[in-house]
Each structure stands twice: as C-alpha cells, then as structure tokens.
Design an enzyme around this catalytic site. Structure first.
Site, PDB file in Angstrom:
ATOM      1  N   TYR A 153       0.848  -1.200   0.000  1.00 32.55           N
ATOM      2  CA  TYR A 153       0.000   0.000   0.000  1.00 32.55           C
ATOM      3  C   TYR A 153       0.885   1.252   0.000  1.00 32.55           C
ATOM      4  O   TYR A 153       0.681   2.169  -0.800  1.00 32.55           O
ATOM      5  CB  TYR A 153      -0.949   0.016   1.200  1.00 32.55           C
ATOM      6  N   LYS A 157       1.340   4.374  -2.831  1.00 35.63           N
ATOM      7  CA  LYS A 157       1.130   5.797  -2.562  1.00 35.63           C
ATOM      8  C   LYS A 157       2.419   6.598  -2.809  1.00 35.63           C
ATOM      9  O   LYS A 157       2.366   7.764  -3.198  1.00 35.63           O
ATOM     10  CB  LYS A 157       0.591   5.995  -1.138  1.00 35.63           C
TER      11      LYS A 157
HETATM   12  P1  NAP Z   1     -13.238   4.595   1.150  1.00 34.64           P
HETATM   13  O1  NAP Z   1     -14.286   5.201   2.007  1.00 34.64           O
HETATM   14  O2  NAP Z   1     -13.080   3.122   1.179  1.00 34.64           O
HETATM   15  O3  NAP Z   1     -13.458   5.092  -0.351  1.00 34.64           O
HETATM   16  C1  NAP Z   1     -12.735   4.541  -1.426  1.00 34.64           C
HETATM   17  C2  NAP Z   1     -13.445   4.868  -2.720  1.00 34.64           C
HETATM   18  O4  NAP Z   1     -12.676   4.316  -3.801  1.00 34.64           O
HETATM   19  C3  NAP Z   1     -14.850   4.261  -2.788  1.00 34.64           C
HETATM   20  O5  NAP Z   1     -15.723   5.206  -3.326  1.00 34.64           O
HETATM   21  C4  NAP Z   1     -14.678   3.085  -3.748  1.00 34.64           C
HETATM   22  O6  NAP Z   1     -15.879   2.913  -4.503  1.00 34.64           O
HETATM   23  C5  NAP Z   1     -13.561   3.613  -4.654  1.00 34.64           C
HETATM   24  N1  NAP Z   1     -12.872   2.543  -5.356  1.00 34.64           N
HETATM   25  C6  NAP Z   1     -12.122   1.539  -4.840  1.00 34.64           C
HETATM   26  N2  NAP Z   1     -11.723   0.715  -5.812  1.00 34.64           N
HETATM   27  C7  NAP Z   1     -12.225   1.204  -6.980  1.00 34.64           C
HETATM   28  C8  NAP Z   1     -12.177   0.792  -8.328  1.00 34.64           C
HETATM   29  N3  NAP Z   1     -11.511  -0.302  -8.712  1.00 34.64           N
HETATM   30  N4  NAP Z   1     -12.813   1.523  -9.271  1.00 34.64           N
HETATM   31  C9  NAP Z   1     -13.503   2.633  -8.904  1.00 34.64           C
HETATM   32  N5  NAP Z   1     -13.598   3.085  -7.650  1.00 34.64           N
HETATM   33  C10 NAP Z   1     -12.962   2.358  -6.699  1.00 34.64           C
HETATM   34  O7  NAP Z   1     -11.808   5.173   1.540  1.00 34.64           O
HETATM   35  P2  NAP Z   1     -11.239   6.687   1.556  1.00 34.64           P
HETATM   36  O8  NAP Z   1     -10.471   6.813   2.818  1.00 34.64           O
HETATM   37  O9  NAP Z   1     -12.279   7.688   1.249  1.00 34.64           O
HETATM   38  O10 NAP Z   1     -10.176   6.576   0.374  1.00 34.64           O
HETATM   39  C11 NAP Z   1     -10.089   7.523  -0.681  1.00 34.64           C
HETATM   40  C12 NAP Z   1      -8.628   7.727  -1.047  1.00 34.64           C
HETATM   41  O11 NAP Z   1      -7.939   8.301   0.060  1.00 34.64           O
HETATM   42  C13 NAP Z   1      -7.866   6.442  -1.376  1.00 34.64           C
HETATM   43  O12 NAP Z   1      -7.042   6.676  -2.496  1.00 34.64           O
HETATM   44  C14 NAP Z   1      -7.042   6.179  -0.131  1.00 34.64           C
HETATM   45  O13 NAP Z   1      -5.872   5.445  -0.417  1.00 34.64           O
HETATM   46  C15 NAP Z   1      -6.726   7.610   0.286  1.00 34.64           C
HETATM   47  N6  NAP Z   1      -6.336   7.789   1.687  1.00 34.64           N
HETATM   48  C16 NAP Z   1      -7.134   7.385   2.701  1.00 34.64           C
HETATM   49  C17 NAP Z   1      -6.712   7.556   4.028  1.00 34.64           C
HETATM   50  C18 NAP Z   1      -7.561   7.118   5.197  1.00 34.64           C
HETATM   51  O14 NAP Z   1      -7.011   7.030   6.325  1.00 34.64           O
HETATM   52  N7  NAP Z   1      -8.837   6.859   5.032  1.00 34.64           N
HETATM   53  C19 NAP Z   1      -5.469   8.143   4.294  1.00 34.64           C
HETATM   54  C20 NAP Z   1      -4.693   8.558   3.228  1.00 34.64           C
HETATM   55  C21 NAP Z   1      -5.118   8.381   1.934  1.00 34.64           C
HETATM   56  P3  NAP Z   1     -16.544   1.527  -4.930  1.00 34.64           P
HETATM   57  O15 NAP Z   1     -16.178   0.515  -3.879  1.00 34.64           O
HETATM   58  O16 NAP Z   1     -18.003   1.837  -4.982  1.00 34.64           O
HETATM   59  O17 NAP Z   1     -15.967   1.234  -6.270  1.00 34.64           O
END
Ligand code: NAP
Length: 253
Positions: A153, A157
């Site tokens: 992961y 990133k």
């Molecule tokens: P989340 O609530 O799980 O949302 C992830 C989103 O990505 C969902 O809408 C999911 O939609 C979509 N997704 C996943 N696989 C996909 C695919 N193959 N095609 C299209 N859409 C896809 O998590 P989040 O925290 O909001 O994550 C959003 C971003 O922030 C990610 O890139 C994550 O790495 C980054 N991030 C998160 C954190 C944290 O602590 N939460 C920290 C740093 C960075 P569907 O399942 O409906 O496709």
C-alpha cells in the site's frame, strides 16, 4: 458556463465528501465508482440541495477498456473536464511481505497506480489542448513514510507522489495544475475495506484517537483547486493533531 469536475471513488469517504463540497460551490460533477446505488443517492441529494447537474458513472478504474470507453462516450456537455480528482483507492491486508497475499498486492497496484494512470491518460490530453485544468491526486502520508505491514500500500502511494511530480513536469508550459493531497488517518470505509469488512477490527483503528473526517480532506481539496490559476499547491500533508507519523499517535505514546 459551470465548471465540470470528475471524481473517482465518489461512492464513499473522501470522494463523496469532495462531491458534496464541489457541488456546494456550484461545480457540475461526474461521479464514478463501482457501487452505482451509492452514486445515485449522492446525485439525488446534491442536485436537490445545490442545484448542480451530476452524472453518475459505474466504473471500475482497474478496467482499462471501460475507463477509455467511459470517457470517449461522454455526452458533449460533459466532455470538457476542468478538474480531475483521482481519489479511487484502497488498501488490502496488513501482512508482512513474506506472508502477503499476491491477489491483494495486485488489487492495490491495479487500483491505486494503474487505475489512476488510465483515468489521467483519458483526461489530461484534452486539458493540455485547452491549456487549462487541474488534476488532484489523493496520495497519503503512507507515500512519505511506511509502517509495518504497510509495504505494498505504501509503495503504491509513494508511486502516486512521484507521478504527481512527474506529471507536473510533463505539463509544464501549459496552465494545467497538478496537486497532491496526502492525508494521515481519516475515518472512512478505508479500514473496513482493508480488513475485509471486519467491522470490529476496522473500528479499533479509530478508537481512543480523533481521526480526520472525510470533510477535512475535501475542504483542503477545494481550497487547493479554488486558488487562482497561476497558483499550484503542489503537495499538502494533512494529519490528525493526535498523529505525528504513520507509526506514532497518542495511542502509542
Ligand atoms: P473509502 O471510504 O473506502 O473510499 C474509497 C473509494 O474508492 C470508494 O468510493 C470506492 O468505490 C472507490 N474505489 C475503490 N476501488 C475502486 C475501483 N476499482 N474503481 C472505482 N472506484 C474504486 O476510503 P477513503 O479513505 O475515502 O479513500 C479515498 C482515497 O484516500 C484512497 O485513495 C485512499 O488510499 C486515500 N487515503 C485514505 C486515508 C484514510 O485514512 N482513510 C489516508 C490517506 C489516503 P466503490 O467501492 O463503490 O468502487
């Protein structure tokens, strides 16, 4: 004419919060994810509340053909994308490399790196042609520093951070901006996905700490995008106050 933003992964968490704040600011939206039901709910809620137009698209960003077909098939009104938010992403598992599941590695690489590249390749050439546009890549503190079990992961990133730098160089000479937003711990469905829907384990991640909310990140994205066009916020690292690195937070003091 209203601006158009494309948000990948808008069905939950940071992507859905970005949709809300962009709609509030009068931006028409193309929202994409695999869960169409969630997108339809978001469309209904935001169109009624903010009087913007929203086009939901069922899209798996790992499906290269589907990505290019989706963009080439966009109705005329939606074909000039002003703002691209590459947010779709996920983590799967927390095993050491020697115990890691290769299927999980591939899912993270396919989504976080290849998916981001496919979508960018579908949108960026038109932005360059129009000499205008903003690309926002949602990276992570995990791209700056790793943690035990974070291996693949964190590598994906780190790749996103490098790609943002590289694309910024590639578009130099045009007015296209490339922005990286790098959150620390945000309470979304992220941990639920990481731990295969184990609600108990996902909840523990955010216990005894005040994590960021998806809206905190969405506000930063909106701030960066809404600067005047000669200003690029290259990279914004946003942490919960109770977290000082990927490894150190108040729970571990
Ligand atoms: P989340 O609530 O799980 O949302 C992830 C989103 O990505 C969902 O809408 C999911 O939609 C979509 N997704 C996943 N696989 C996909 C695919 N193959 N095609 C299209 N859409 C896809 O998590 P989040 O925290 O909001 O994550 C959003 C971003 O922030 C990610 O890139 C994550 O790495 C980054 N991030 C998160 C954190 C944290 O602590 N939460 C920290 C740093 C960075 P569907 O399942 O409906 O496709």
């Amino acid at each position: 004419m209203s601006k158009i933003a494309f948000i990948s992964g808008a069905s939950s968490g940071i992507g859905a919060a970005c949709a809300e704040i962009f709609a509030k600011n009068g931006i028409d939206l193309i929202i994409a994810a695999r869960r169409m039901g969630r997108l339809l709910e978001l469309k209904e809620r935001c169109e009624e509340k903010y009087r913007v137009e929203i086009l939901p698209i069922k899209l798996d960003v790992t499906d290269r053909k589907a990505v290019f077909d989706s963009f080439s098939g966009l109705p005329e009104k939606w074909s000039n994308i002003d703002i691209l938010i590459n947010n779709a992403g996920l983590s799967k598992g927390l095993e050491k490399i020697q115990d890691g599941k290769i299927d999980n590695w591939e899912k993270m690489i396919d989504t976080n790196i290849k998916g981001l590249l496919y979508v960018t390749k579908a949108v960026l050439p038109e932005m360059i042609k129009r000499n205008s546009g903003t690309v926002v890549n949602i990276a992570s503190i995990a791209g700056h520093e790793t943690y035990p079990g974070g291996n693949v992961y964190c590598a994906t990133k780190a790749a996103v951070l490098q790609l943002s730098k590289a694309i910024r160089m590639d578009v130099l000479g045009s007015d296209v901006r490339v922005i990286s937003i790098d959150p620390g711990m945000v309470e979304t469905e992220f941990s639920l996905v990481r731990f295969d829907n184990d609600e108990q384990r996902a909840k523990q991640v955010y216990e005894n700490i005040e994590p960021l909310r998806a809206e905190d990140i969405a506000e930063a994205v909106w701030f960066a995008v809404s600067r005047p066009k000669h200003v690029t916020i290259e990279d914004m690292v946003i942490m919960p106050t109770q977290q000082a690195s990927t490894m150190l937070n108040i729970k571990k003091l």
